[in-house]
Design an enzyme around this catalytic site. Structure first.
Site, PDB file in Angstrom:
ATOM      1  N   GLU A   1      18.869  43.620 -34.876  1.00 41.19           N
ATOM      2  CA  GLU A   1      18.466  42.296 -33.907  1.00 41.19           C
ATOM      3  C   GLU A   1      19.390  41.359 -34.517  1.00 41.19           C
ATOM      4  OE1 GLU A   1      14.148  43.470 -32.050  1.00 41.19           O
ATOM      5  OE2 GLU A   1      14.350  42.625 -34.178  1.00 41.19           O
TER       6      GLU A   1
ATOM      7  N   ARG B   1      -6.897  19.528 -22.334  1.00 44.11           N
ATOM      8  CA  ARG B   1      -6.277  20.066 -23.761  1.00 44.11           C
ATOM      9  C   ARG B   1      -7.049  19.247 -24.868  1.00 44.11           C
ATOM     10  NH1 ARG B   1      -0.477  20.690 -26.616  1.00 44.11           N
ATOM     11  NH2 ARG B   1      -0.610  22.842 -27.253  1.00 44.11           N
TER      12      ARG B   1
ATOM     13  N   LYS C   1      11.472  16.258 -29.584  1.00 45.80           N
ATOM     14  CA  LYS C   1      11.161  16.732 -28.385  1.00 45.80           C
ATOM     15  C   LYS C   1       9.958  15.829 -27.923  1.00 45.80           C
ATOM     16  CE  LYS C   1       8.887  21.117 -27.024  1.00 45.80           C
ATOM     17  NZ  LYS C   1       8.431  22.656 -27.774  1.00 45.80           N
TER      18      LYS C   1
ATOM     19  N   GLU D   1       0.950  -1.213   0.065  1.00 41.90           N
ATOM     20  CA  GLU D   1      -0.037   0.032   0.114  1.00 41.90           C
ATOM     21  C   GLU D   1       0.764   1.394   0.008  1.00 41.90           C
ATOM     22  OE1 GLU D   1      -3.179  -0.219  -0.223  1.00 41.90           O
ATOM     23  OE2 GLU D   1      -3.200  -2.425   0.009  1.00 41.90           O
TER      24      GLU D   1
ATOM     25  N   CYS E   1       9.821  17.178 -22.422  1.00 39.78           N
ATOM     26  CA  CYS E   1       8.942  18.223 -22.177  1.00 39.78           C
ATOM     27  C   CYS E   1       7.633  17.680 -21.742  1.00 39.78           C
ATOM     28  CB  CYS E   1       8.832  18.777 -23.699  1.00 39.78           C
ATOM     29  SG  CYS E   1       7.695  20.318 -23.633  1.00 39.78           S
TER      30      CYS E   1
ATOM     31  N   ASP F   1       4.698  20.735 -32.937  1.00 37.11           N
ATOM     32  CA  ASP F   1       3.620  20.349 -33.040  1.00 37.11           C
ATOM     33  C   ASP F   1       2.748  20.758 -34.505  1.00 37.11           C
ATOM     34  OD1 ASP F   1       1.069  19.247 -32.653  1.00 37.11           O
ATOM     35  OD2 ASP F   1       0.602  20.385 -30.629  1.00 37.11           O
TER      36      ASP F   1
ATOM     37  N   ASP G   1      12.682  15.737 -14.166  1.00 38.94           N
ATOM     38  CA  ASP G   1      13.240  14.568 -13.048  1.00 38.94           C
ATOM     39  C   ASP G   1      14.330  13.786 -13.449  1.00 38.94           C
ATOM     40  OD1 ASP G   1      12.240  12.437 -13.986  1.00 38.94           O
ATOM     41  OD2 ASP G   1      10.179  13.701 -13.940  1.00 38.94           O
TER      42      ASP G   1
ATOM     43  N   GLY H   1       6.043  22.369 -21.185  1.00 36.46           N
ATOM     44  CA  GLY H   1       7.261  23.057 -20.545  1.00 36.46           C
ATOM     45  C   GLY H   1       7.817  21.996 -19.501  1.00 36.46           C
TER      46      GLY H   1
HETATM   47  C1  GLA Z   1       3.536  21.816 -25.127  1.00 36.32           C
HETATM   48  C2  GLA Z   1       4.918  22.384 -25.174  1.00 36.32           C
HETATM   49  C3  GLA Z   1       5.141  23.487 -26.147  1.00 36.32           C
HETATM   50  C4  GLA Z   1       4.686  23.264 -27.435  1.00 36.32           C
HETATM   51  C5  GLA Z   1       3.113  22.680 -27.364  1.00 36.32           C
HETATM   52  C6  GLA Z   1       2.714  22.109 -28.772  1.00 36.32           C
HETATM   53  O1  GLA Z   1       2.884  23.030 -24.495  1.00 36.32           O
HETATM   54  O2  GLA Z   1       5.467  22.758 -23.781  1.00 36.32           O
HETATM   55  O3  GLA Z   1       6.446  23.839 -26.134  1.00 36.32           O
HETATM   56  O4  GLA Z   1       5.670  21.834 -28.120  1.00 36.32           O
HETATM   57  O5  GLA Z   1       3.179  21.775 -26.199  1.00 36.32           O
HETATM   58  O6  GLA Z   1       1.460  21.694 -28.476  1.00 36.32           O
END
Ligand code: GLA
Length: 728
Positions: free
Chosen positions: A612, A443, A476, A176, A524, A367, A532, A527
């Protein structure tokens, strides 16, 4: 010798270069914790006191010795059922429903090298770098065998702990609660340091005095979480960055966890870390074994900076793996904030071309490249390239990028499924959901049941088919929601699913790295929601936060630095005003903050002015110069950006010859006094030269009276001062 057993007083002593850890087998086989502190010789059992205390129970075989009570003794691995009412590390229930056990010492083994954990990430070390202690405990009547594992990494000043629980009896048992490490302090006035937060504001450091009661942190989200990091530090109340004793527990696991600091009735303090006991009830049939994930522990007698440096070295040398460790990582540009879902191959190539001209070496298509993923409401699980949207095949896009001399990376979120997807239409049962109950949606997505091999394998095949289409240098790996509905159709024991889920994720990652050994994976989770040591075993860098604002990043990276080195912190320059909090900061400041981690950009270079662009070219040249420090240097926190006028940190090469000081002003006033920062870690008696102004400074004075920052008007000014030791 790292590990010693003294037969005369039945003590086990674990020695690292600067610390000693000791425990003792009591006369009736309980393991008492004696000491974890500065290196010492001798037996510390004099620290354990006893008295006949009211309402404290005695073991049956010590009923005539009323001062013998686990209610008051400092223990090595407290279990429920022993008369200890503090937070236990182990809670077992048998098939009659009875709670508790009675563990007694049953033997030990010492071997060279470091133990490994089946299916779980754990610190790795060569035969000559580490020793392992296996301490066996038994409850004969229950048929329970518990092995406490200790890995002693002498040079690194690290002791790792894990626990194996075996059912050696004839009835089914349920675990447990199984924590991996517990440690008692017989007396003392301590502060706890925890790292709390939220999405876009992860790992904010909170230091507070330990009073009576329990401070509990943890995650019930199936992921280590944005809300609390699985890192717990206990420090002498007076400890500073440079002085005082402090102890860390860092969990090598990416799922739910529990951390606890409890001060008890006799002013003893208990510190613990391990798996979250919530929605956990792990069945053990006769002959079966359970493996608890690992906790990394370290002690410093020289304050918090040294403790962090121990943990950094532990991560760099004993957790990270693969060809990218300690090596310069490509400066990348990511398409997310530049284009979100609105791109095709031409746009990615245009982004790459502009970025290449600035000195960027890798483009990452975030994405939106698969299925009909044109917003975040659909298509997770449909890992087929949307060639219609891109206007060409993935192979062709990669070739075009490679022809520019650039590397290519891609975003994936393998553990998720959209209800609106082909995969869900084909396999609705692959999503975690309780039959007959509408699942929670976040989401617009659900979590795939990675505790089932067939599910993880199905996704693995899809992802490999994508990665095989061209030379993919970087992935990623995202994870964008918490687990809310725990129910797997493959088992009747739902109390094992969250643990099995993590094993499934780790198996997937291991297979991916076996198949693509050169692949650089960046973790990721919205964020830094899964930041960890468990993930770092597979992904040598992790996106620190979706918040790219330079000033918030000072807080986030400051908190993160307590447990993790800069080379694992994903950090990018994005536009100003910042898209998360609207703050306006100079480009140079955004770059200085991002150079406190793995450097990159998250913007559309076509929208930059010529001025820039020129500045960015210089930033990238600077980063190339500083990268070896970020990858391997010793990290010093010089100020606390949450309370001081300046956020400042310093990275020093291990030999002390190369130094990068970064400072960012976080406040501005009229007729400001100058800000000074005091340097650390320089070689005494030497001189250091500022590589840009060529001015020389005596090291001892820099570490005593510090250095004034050149005064400049304006908010959020950044200073990067590169010093080199003058030889001879
Ligand atoms: C998360 C990640 C972002 C980006 C989006 C894409 O929020 O942290 O950096 O990759 O997903 O959907």
């Amino acid at each position: 010798m790292g590990i010693l057993f003294d037969d005369t007083n039945r003590t086990f002593t674990l020695n690292t270069e600067s610390s000693t850890y000791q425990m003792q087998v009591s006369g009736i086989g309980h393991i008492l914790h004696l000491y974890y502190g500065a290196s010492t010789r001798g037996c510390m059992d004099y620290l354990v006191t006893s008295a006949d205390r009211g309402f404290s129970g005695n073991p049956y075989d010590k009923q005539d010795e009323r001062s013998y009570s686990l209610d008051q003794f400092p223990q090595e691995y407290p279990f429920w059922g022993s008369g200890d009412f503090r937070s236990e590390a182990l809670m077992v229930r048998d098939d009659r429903g009875a709670w508790g056990c009675d563990l007694r010492y049953a033997g030990y083994e010492i071997e060279n090298g470091k133990y490994r954990l089946e299916g779980l990430p754990a610190a790795h070390a060569g035969e000559e770098e580490a020793q392992t202690l296996r301490l066996m405990l038994k409850d004969e009547s229950l048929g329970l065998e518990v092995t406490l594992l200790y890995g002693v990494l002498e040079k690194a000043d690290i002791i790792t702990r894990s626990v194996l629980v075996r059912n050696t009896g004839s009835r089914r048992l349920y675990l447990e609660k199984v924590l991996s490490a517990s440690m008692d302090f017989a007396w003392g006035d301590y502060d706890s340091l925890i790292f709390y937060g939220r999405h876009a504001m992860e790992r904010t450091m909170q230091r507070s005095r330990v009073g009576h009661g329990a401070l509990e942190i943890g995650s019930r989200r199936g992921m280590s979480s944005h809300q609390y990091n699985p890192l717990l530090i206990l420090a002498d109340h007076e400890a500073t960055e440079d002085a005082g004793r402090c102890w860390a527990m860092q969990f090598v696991y990416s799922g739910g966890f529990a951390g606890c600091v409890e001060k008890d009735q006799y002013d003893q303090t208990r510190m613990q870390m391990g798996l979250s006991p919530e929605q956990f009830s792990y069945p053990l049939d006769p002959g079966e074994m359970f493996t608890a994930p690992e906790v990394i522990m370290s002690f410093s007698a020289e304050g918090l900076t040294r403790l962090s440096q121990n943990l950094h070295a532990g991560i760099r040398r004993h957790i990270l793996r693969g060809p990218h460790v300690g090596k310069h990582r490509p400066v990348l540009i990511n398409s997310w904030e530049a284009a979100y879902f609105d791109f095709d191959a031409d746009k990615i190539c245009a982004l790459a071309k502009e970025a290449c001209d600035l000195g960027v070496s890798m483009v990452v298509m975030d994405d939106g490249w698969f299925g009909d993923r044109n917003d975040d409401c659909r298509a997770l699980g449909d890992w087929t390239v949307n060639e219609e949207k891109l206007g060409c095949s993935l192979g062709e896009l990669i070739r075009r990028i490679n022809d520019m001399g650039m590397k290519f990376g891609i975003w994936i979120e393998p553990e998720m499924i959209s209800e609106n997807s082909r995969l869900f239409a084909e396999h609705p049962d692959w999503a975690l959901a309780v039959p007959g109950r509408a699942p929670q949606i976040a989401r617009k997505q659900m979590v795939l049941d990675f505790s089932r091999k067939e599910v993880a394998d199905g996704i693995f095949d899809q992802i490999c088919a994508v990665l095989d289409q061209g030379k993919v240098d970087y992935v990623k790996w995202d994870y964008n929601r918490s687990i809310m509905d725990v129910w797997s159709m493959d088992t009747k024991d739902q109390g094992r699913v969250l643990y099995d889920y993590m094993l499934g994720v780790y198996r997937f990652l291991e297979r991916l790295l076996e198949r693509y050994p050169d692949l650089l994976i960046e973790g990721c989770s919205g964020g830094g929601g899964r930041f960890d040591a468990g993930m770092l075993y597979y992904t040598p860098q992790i996106w620190c936060s979706d918040n790219t604002d330079a000033i918030d990043r000072l807080w986030i990276q400051y908190g993160t630095s307590f447990g993790y080195p800069p080379d694992v912190m994903g950090a990018h320059v994005s536009v100003s005003p910042n898209e998360q909090n609207g703050r306006i900061t100079p480009l140079q400041t955004r770059a200085a903050a991002a150079m406190g981690g793995t450097f990159g950009y998250e913007l559309d270079p076509a929208k930059l002015t010529e001025e820039e662009k020129e500045e960015i070219r210089k930033e990238i040249r600077d980063y190339e110069r500083f990268a070896p420090l970020v990858q391997t240097g010793l990290y010093y926190r010089l100020t606390n950006p949450m309370t001081d006028l300046v956020g400042a940190w310093e990275i020093v090469s291990e030999d002390g010859s190369d130094v990068l000081l970064t400072a960012v002003t976080v406040n501005v006033h009229g007729n400001m006094p100058d800000s000074y920062v005091r340097l650390k870690g320089l070689t005494k008696g030497c001189f250091y030269r500022n590589e840009d102004t060529l001015q020389c400074y005596p090291a001892d004075a820099l570490m005593d009276s510090g250095m004034p920052l050149p005064s400049r008007k304006g908010e959020y000014q950044a200073y990067q001062i590169h010093l080199r030791r003058m030889e001879g």
